[in-house]
Design a protein around this motif. Structure first.
Motif, short mmCIF file in Angstrom:
data_model
loop_
_atom_site.label_atom_id
_atom_site.label_comp_id
_atom_site.label_asym_id
_atom_site.label_seq_id
_atom_site.Cartn_x
_atom_site.Cartn_y
_atom_site.Cartn_z
N VAL A 55 0.88 -1.35 -0.01
CA VAL A 55 0.08 0.12 0.09
C VAL A 55 0.79 1.17 0.06
CG1 VAL A 55 -1.61 1.47 1.30
CG2 VAL A 55 -1.90 -1.20 0.99
N ASP A 56 1.88 1.23 0.68
CA ASP A 56 2.81 2.10 0.86
C ASP A 56 3.53 2.55 -0.59
OD1 ASP A 56 3.87 4.40 2.83
OD2 ASP A 56 5.70 3.23 2.24
N VAL A 57 3.98 1.24 -1.15
CA VAL A 57 4.58 1.44 -2.50
C VAL A 57 3.85 1.99 -3.50
CG1 VAL A 57 5.74 0.24 -4.33
CG2 VAL A 57 6.69 -0.16 -1.91
N ALA A 58 2.78 1.81 -3.52
CA ALA A 58 1.58 2.17 -4.24
C ALA A 58 1.22 3.71 -4.23
CB ALA A 58 0.30 1.43 -4.36
N ALA A 59 1.20 3.96 -3.06
CA ALA A 59 1.11 5.53 -2.77
C ALA A 59 2.29 6.34 -3.21
CB ALA A 59 0.77 5.66 -1.12
N ASP A 60 3.59 5.80 -2.84
CA ASP A 60 4.67 6.40 -2.86
C ASP A 60 4.90 6.75 -4.41
OD1 ASP A 60 7.36 7.40 -1.27
OD2 ASP A 60 7.92 6.38 -3.28
N GLN A 61 4.67 5.65 -5.37
CA GLN A 61 4.69 5.82 -6.75
C GLN A 61 3.73 6.91 -7.33
OE1 GLN A 61 5.08 2.31 -8.87
NE2 GLN A 61 2.83 1.92 -8.87
N MET A 62 2.56 6.95 -6.63
CA MET A 62 1.57 7.72 -7.01
C MET A 62 2.02 9.36 -6.76
SD MET A 62 -1.50 7.61 -8.38
CE MET A 62 -1.47 8.98 -9.49
N ALA A 63 2.53 9.27 -5.37
CA ALA A 63 3.15 10.71 -5.12
C ALA A 63 4.14 11.24 -6.25
CB ALA A 63 3.71 10.67 -3.59
N ARG A 64 4.92 10.32 -6.58
CA ARG A 64 5.81 10.77 -7.72
C ARG A 64 5.13 11.48 -8.57
NH1 ARG A 64 9.53 5.40 -8.60
NH2 ARG A 64 10.02 4.88 -6.52
N CYS A 65 4.07 10.71 -9.16
CA CYS A 65 3.30 11.11 -10.34
C CYS A 65 2.60 12.37 -10.03
CB CYS A 65 2.20 10.15 -10.70
SG CYS A 65 2.98 8.49 -11.02
N LEU A 66 2.18 12.84 -8.91
CA LEU A 66 1.65 13.89 -8.57
C LEU A 66 2.19 15.23 -8.74
CD1 LEU A 66 -1.01 12.75 -5.73
CD2 LEU A 66 -1.18 12.72 -8.47
N ILE A 67 3.70 14.63 -7.91
CA ILE A 67 4.68 15.77 -7.88
C ILE A 67 5.06 16.23 -9.18
CG2 ILE A 67 6.80 16.52 -7.07
CD1 ILE A 67 4.86 16.71 -4.57
N MET A 68 5.17 15.12 -10.30
CA MET A 68 5.78 15.28 -11.38
C MET A 68 4.69 16.17 -12.14
SD MET A 68 6.95 12.12 -13.90
CE MET A 68 5.37 11.01 -13.76
N SER A 69 3.59 16.34 -11.99
CA SER A 69 2.60 17.14 -12.78
C SER A 69 2.64 18.42 -12.14
CB SER A 69 1.11 16.49 -12.56
OG SER A 69 0.42 16.49 -11.53
N GLY A 70 3.22 18.54 -11.27
CA GLY A 70 3.45 20.10 -10.59
C GLY A 70 2.47 20.24 -9.37
N MET A 71 1.97 19.28 -8.59
CA MET A 71 1.14 19.41 -7.60
C MET A 71 2.16 19.76 -6.29
SD MET A 71 -1.64 16.51 -7.51
CE MET A 71 -2.72 17.11 -6.26
#
Ligand code: ZN
Lengths: 431, 156
Positions: A107-123
Motif C-alpha cells: 500500500v505504501d509503495v503504491a502510494a509512494d509511486q503515486m506521489a511521484r506522479c502527482l509531484i511530477m505534474s506540478g502538484m
C-alpha cells in the motif's frame, strides 16, 4: 519538481542494477512461496539461480489473466495471511473477478509511486484534489487518495456522480485538481454551462488526472480547452497496484513507467518474443519488482504500446511508454506483419475529410482493404480532391503498417454504425 | 455574366446509382439538362445541370446523399467549325484555368455550351469581362424558378 529525485533520476546503470537485484529476490520468493510458480518453473526446468541478468527474464514463465482466475482467490499470495491488509478486485468481461492483495508495504509503495506522479505534474501540498473515482474494490480512487495524502494536499473524497454537489465542492473548497473519467469530465462541462458556471473563470482548476476509460488525444485536448487546465495521461492496472504505474511529466510526451518497481518488456503477442527494436509496438508485459503480497512474473497486460526511445528533457531516467493504443487480442497479421486496428484508426482520425466510421477487410489473397466514409460536410464536388484524399490515406497507412492497403472511400452512413464494442475487422481468410 | 449552379454527388461505382438519383429527380419533376460522370474506378462524382438546382440539392440531401452545389460557367458556342477553338483561345489568353469541362447541347445544331469548372469563379468572371462571349443565362437554365437563385450553399 521531484518526489524522490534520487530514484527518479537514477542512472540507467544503477537503475538496472537495482532491477536485477529486485528481480532475483522476486523470483526466489515466488519459487519458494507460490506453488503455481514453482510448478511452472519445474515444467520448464528453470531454477531461480538461472536468472542472473535482466535478459534472463525471457526464461521466466508468463502470467496471464487466466492464471489469475485459476488461482482465485488467493493462490498467488506469497505472504502469510496476517500480513495482508487490503483486497482489491479487477473485473473482467467474463467469469470471476481477479483478486489482488496488498501488504502494508505494498500500500505504501503504491502510494509512494503515486506521489511521484502527482509531484511530477506540478502538484504541491497547497493543492486541493477532488477525487471523483469510485471508492471501493476498484483501485483507482484509493491509490490516488493515499498518494495525494503523501504529497500532503487536501483530498476531497467526493466519489463519482451528483454533479451539482461536485460543482459546489469545487466552488466552496477551491479545488485545483480533479481525478475524473474522461466521459464525466465532458459531461460535467455541459452541466456547468447549463448552470451558468464558467469553469475557467469561476473555478480554480489547474489540472486533471483523467483515466479509467480509454480516450484519445483529441479528447484530452478538448477537456484541456473546456476547463483551461492541463490533463495528464496515466497508466495503471489493479494487477500492478492500480493507477500510477506510468504517468506523464510536464512534457506530456509519453508516460514514465517506474522501472524500480516494474520490469518492462514489449513483446510480439504472436511469437511472445521481445520486439526487435526499442520503439516497436507490441504488448506490454510487466514483472513486479517491489511487491510483497502478490508478486507477478511477466504479467501479460494485453495492452498495446511502445517504448519511446531516448531521454526525456525532464531528467527522469525511467523510460516512457506511449498512450495505450489497443488490446493485443485485436491484433491481426497481414502478409506477415502484425497490425492493430488502432494503428489504422489513429491514421484515419488524424485525417481531415473522413468520418469516424471505418471497416477493415482482410481477404483470401492476404490483401487489406480499409473502408472509410468521407465526411459529408467536406464534400465539395471535386473529384481530384477525393483522389488526393485516397492517396493521402493510402500513403499514411503504408507508412504505419508497412503494407499497402486498398483504400475505399464510401458515402457517409453506408457502413453499419458501431456503438460500443465494434466489429471493425472482417477477416474473410477464416471463412 | 451568370454563374450557373451545378449539382455534384459522391457515389460508389455500383450498378443502380444513376437510376437511384434520377428516380429522385424524376419524382420531384426536376428536369436534367446535362450530366457528366468523373470516376476513379471504385467511386465517382456525378454532376448534373438541372432546371431547379436548389430543390434538387435539398431533395438529394434529404435522401441522405453526399451532395454539393458548385458554380460553373456556361459559355455559348457558335455552331460552326472553330467555335470551340475561339473560346479556348480566349480562356488561354485570359489565363482562365479549367479544372473540368463538358459540353451541353441545348438544342441540336443550334445551341451548345461549354461548361467549365474553375477554382475561383469570381476571379475567372473578372478575367473574362470584356470578351465577346455569351453565357447561358439563369433565366434560360431555370425557367420555372421565379426568384433569383441564392448562391452559397456549396458544401465548403
Ligand atoms: Zn519526463
Amino acid at each position: 519538481m521531484f518526489w524522490n529525485k534520487e530514484i527518479e533520476t537514477l542512472s540507467r546503470k544503477k537503475l538496472e542494477e537495482l532491477q536485477i537485484d529486485r528481480l532475483k529476490k522476486t523470483v526466489k520468493k515466488v519459487y519458494d512461496k507460490v506453488p503455481f510458480y514453482k510448478n511452472k518453473f519445474m515444467e520448464t526446468g528453470i531454477k531461480p539461480q538461472d536468472i542472473q541478468s535482466l535478459k534472463d527474464v525471457t526464461k521466466l514463465p508468463f502470467t496471464t489473466n487466466d492464471d489469475l482466475r485459476a488461482n482465485f482467490p488467493d493462490g498467488l499470495v506469497a505472504v502469510p495471511k496476517g500480513q495482508i491488509i487490503r483486497l482489491h478486485t479487477s473485473s473482467g468481461t467474463t467469469g470471476k473477478p481477479k483478486a489482488l492483495f496488498f501488504s502494508k508495504k505494498d500500500v505504501d509503495v503504491a502510494a509512494d509511486q503515486m506521489a511521484r506522479c502527482l509531484i511530477m505534474s506540478g502538484m504541491t501540498s497547497e493543492d486541493i484534489l477532488q477525487n471523483m473515482m469510485t471508492y471501493g474494490l476498484f483501485t483507482g480512487a484509493l491509490v490516488m487518495h493515499y498518494g495525494a495524502e503523501k504529497v500532503g494536499c487536501l483530498v476531497i473524497p467526493a466519489g463519482p456522480g451528483n454533479s451539482e454537489r461536485q460543482i459546489s465542492l469545487m466552488q466552496d473548497f477551491g479545488t485545483t485538481t480533479l481525478h475524473i473519467t474522461p466521459s464525466y469530465a465532458l459531461y460535467l462541462a455541459d452541466i456547468m454551462e447549463s448552470m451558468g458556471i464558467d469553469p475557467i473563470k469561476d473555478l480554480k482548476l489547474k489540472r486533471a488526472f483523467v483515466g479509467s476509460e480509454p480516450y484519445t488525444e483529441e479528447t484530452r485536448k478538448k477537456i484541456e480547452a473546456l476547463y483551461d487546465i492541463d490533463v495528464y495521461n496515466s497508466y495503471g492496472l489493479s494487477e500492478m497496484n492500480g493507477p500510477g504505474v506510468g504517468f506523464e511529466c510536464g512534457e506530456k510526451h509519453g508516460m514514465h513507467l517506474w522501472e524500480d518497481n516494474y520490469l518492462v518488456e514489449i513483446i510480439d503477442p504472436q511469437t511472445l518474443l521481445p520486439v526487435k527494436e526499442e520503439g516497436q509496438v507490441g504488448e506490454l508485459v510487466l514483472t513486479s519488482l517491489n511487491r510483497e503480497a502478490m508478486p507477478l512474473l511477466r504479467y501479460r497486460t494485453r495492452d498495446i504500446t511502445s517504448i519511446i526511445p531516448g531521454k526525456c528533457p525532464c531528467g527522469r531516467t525511467h523510460r516512457r511508454i506511449n498512450r495505450i493504443t489497443g488490446r493485443s487480442d485485436d491484433m491481426f497479421i497481414i502478409r506477415g506483419v502484425n497490425v492493430f486496428p488502432q494503428q489504422i484508426e489513429r491514421i484515419l482520425m488524424s485525417t481531415q475529410r473522413v468520418g469516424k466510421n471505418y471497416q477493415i477487410v482482410l481477404d483470401a489473397l492476404d490483401d487489406i482493404t480499409v473502408r472509410v466514409e468521407i465526411s459529408k460536410d467536406m464534400f465539395d464536388g471535386n473529384m481530384e480532391h477525393l483522389v488526393d484524399l485516397q492517396k493521402e490515406i493510402t500513403g499514411k497507412l503504408k507508412a504505419e503498417i508497412l503494407v499497402t492497403p486498398k483504400v475505399e472511400l464510401l458515402e457517409p452512413g453506408s457502413l453499419p454504425s458501431f456503438e460500443g464494442k465494434a466489429k471493425r475487422v472482417i477477416d474473410k481468410r477464416k471463412l | 455574366m451568370d454563374a450557373i449552379k451545378q449539382i455534384s454527388i459522391f457515389a460508389r461505382n455500383n450498378p443502380g446509382q444513376i437510376e437511384r438519383i434520377t428516380h429522385i429527380l424524376a419524382e420531384q419533376k426536376i428536369n436534367i439538362l446535362a450530366i457528366t460522370i468523373a470516376s476513379s474506378g471504385e467511386f465517382g462524382v456525378i454532376k448534373f445541370l438541372v432546371d431547379q438546382c436548389e430543390k434538387a440539392y435539398e431533395c438529394l440531401k434529404s435522401e441522405g446523399m453526399t451532395v454539393s452545389l458548385n458554380d460553373v460557367l456556361a459559355i455559348k458556342l457558335t455552331d460552326k467549325p472553330g467555335g470551340l477553338y475561339k473560346v479556348a483561345k480566349i480562356l488561354r489568353e485570359r489565363k482562365v484555368n479549367i479544372d473540368n469541362a463538358y459540353m451541353f447541347v441545348q438544342e441540336s445544331r443550334k445551341q451548345g455550351y461549354l461548361m467549365i469548372e474553375v477554382k475561383d469563379i469570381n476571379k475567372s468572371m473578372e478575367l473574362l469581362k470584356g470578351e465577346k462571349l455569351q453565357y447561358l443565362k439563369k433565366k434560360d437554365c431555370y425557367p420555372r424558378t421565379k426568384k433569383p437563385v441564392k448562391s452559397s450553399q456549396s458544401g465548403k
